[in-house]
Design an enzyme around this catalytic site. Structure first.
Site, short mmCIF file in Angstrom:
data_model
loop_
_atom_site.label_atom_id
_atom_site.label_comp_id
_atom_site.label_asym_id
_atom_site.label_seq_id
_atom_site.Cartn_x
_atom_site.Cartn_y
_atom_site.Cartn_z
N GLY A 205 0.82 -1.20 0.00
CA GLY A 205 0.00 0.00 0.00
C GLY A 205 0.85 1.25 0.00
N THR B 155 1.32 3.71 2.21
CA THR B 155 2.13 3.98 3.40
C THR B 155 3.27 2.97 3.52
OG1 THR B 155 0.17 4.86 4.51
CG2 THR B 155 2.08 4.39 5.88
N GLY C 54 -6.59 -4.15 3.40
CA GLY C 54 -6.83 -4.87 2.16
C GLY C 54 -7.43 -4.08 1.03
N GLU D 279 -1.03 -10.36 3.41
CA GLU D 279 -0.74 -9.50 4.56
C GLU D 279 -1.08 -10.22 5.86
OE1 GLU D 279 -1.41 -5.01 2.71
OE2 GLU D 279 -3.10 -6.09 3.57
#
Length: 275
Positions: free
Chosen positions: A70, A72, A140, A148
């Site tokens: 993602g 971040t 997600g 993850e």
């Protein structure tokens, strides 16, 4: 890419205190640290970078690391790559949670492995789409929830990095997607069952589509049904069990009682809450 390129300009840097990462108890949130000088307006990306840099302080040479997926998490991976390149970190092994993260880490020279070869992970760092007051998460929306959850469940410590827009009073409270990964076979059947399961929360279930308007396919060759709630989920642990009990459901985006610490960057500073 260098570590310095990840940070906002000097006029907007926030001073970050260093803290040990206690495990096994909940501590009070760390008070926000004020800006060294009047900061320029920080963007959401600036806040994500600040949280990511703080989280990487807990990485030590010799660790096996779970690398999240993602926007971040990409800042986290970039910072780890820069520290390896500069020699400030060494002997790191990364276990990526998606093909996207694998490609980024590989391009930065981060040695990579899998859960098959490293079933015990020292530390995982990842972002979150929602964080509730008990440090439960929705994850997600980037499509990597299954990998993850597998990597982060295998980690001794799981540090979450996010900006203040991800804070909610109850999971599902943002009104944005809570993903459920399902097998392609009879996906519509499961979409209908998921919507019916949460009708009291005014849930709408939608098949996720890619940019071309076709069903989005995960790294595991599954589809994602996104759940949109009008009101927060009343009982997240019960909801997770009910979703998992549906035949054809592979995994859901409720990450419950998994985070060791959550680092939140806001416009007034960085806070950390631990369990």
């Amino acid at each position: 890419m260098t570590a310095s390129s990840l940070l906002p300009s000097a006029s907007s840097l926030l001073l970050l205190r260093r803290h040990a990462l206690p495990v096994g108890r909940r501590s009070r949130p760390v008070a926000p640290v004020r800006a060294l000088s009047a900061p320029a307006t920080l963007t959401q990306d600036d806040l994500k970078k600040l949280a990511a840099v703080k989280a990487v302080e807990y990485v030590s040479s010799g660790m096996v690391l779970g690398l999240g997926t993602g926007s971040t998490a990409a800042f986290v991976v970039a910072e780890i790559g820069a520290l390896l390149s500069s020699g400030k970190l060494s002997d790191i092994v990364g276990v990526p949670t998606s093909k996207r993260t694998y490609e980024q880490a590989l391009s930065l020279g981060i040695p990579l492995s899998t859960l098959d070869d490293h079933p015990r992970i020292d530390l995982a760092i990842d972002g979150a789409d929602e964080v509730d007051p008990d440090l439960n998460l929705v994850k997600g929306r980037g499509g990597a929830l299954l990998r993850e959850k597998m990597v982060e469940a295998a980690s001794d410590k799981f540090v979450v990095v996010a900006d203040e827009t991800k804070l909610v009073t109850g999971l599902g409270g943002s009104g944005l997607a809570m993903p459920v990964e399902v097998v392609q076979f009879c996906w519509k059947y499961n979409q209908t069952r998921l919507q019916e399961l949460f009708k009291e929360e005014g849930c709408e279930a939608k098949l996720r589509l890619d940019d071309g308007g076709k069903p989005y396919v995960t790294d595991n060759s599954n589809y994602i049904v996104d759940l949109y709630f009008k009101t927060p989920i009343k009982d997240a642990p019960a909801a997770g069990k009910e979703i998992s009990a549906l035949e054809g459901v592979v995994e859901h985006g409720l990450f419950l009682d998994m985070a060791t610490a959550v680092i939140i960057a806001g416009k007034d500073g960085v806070t950390m809450t631990t369990k």
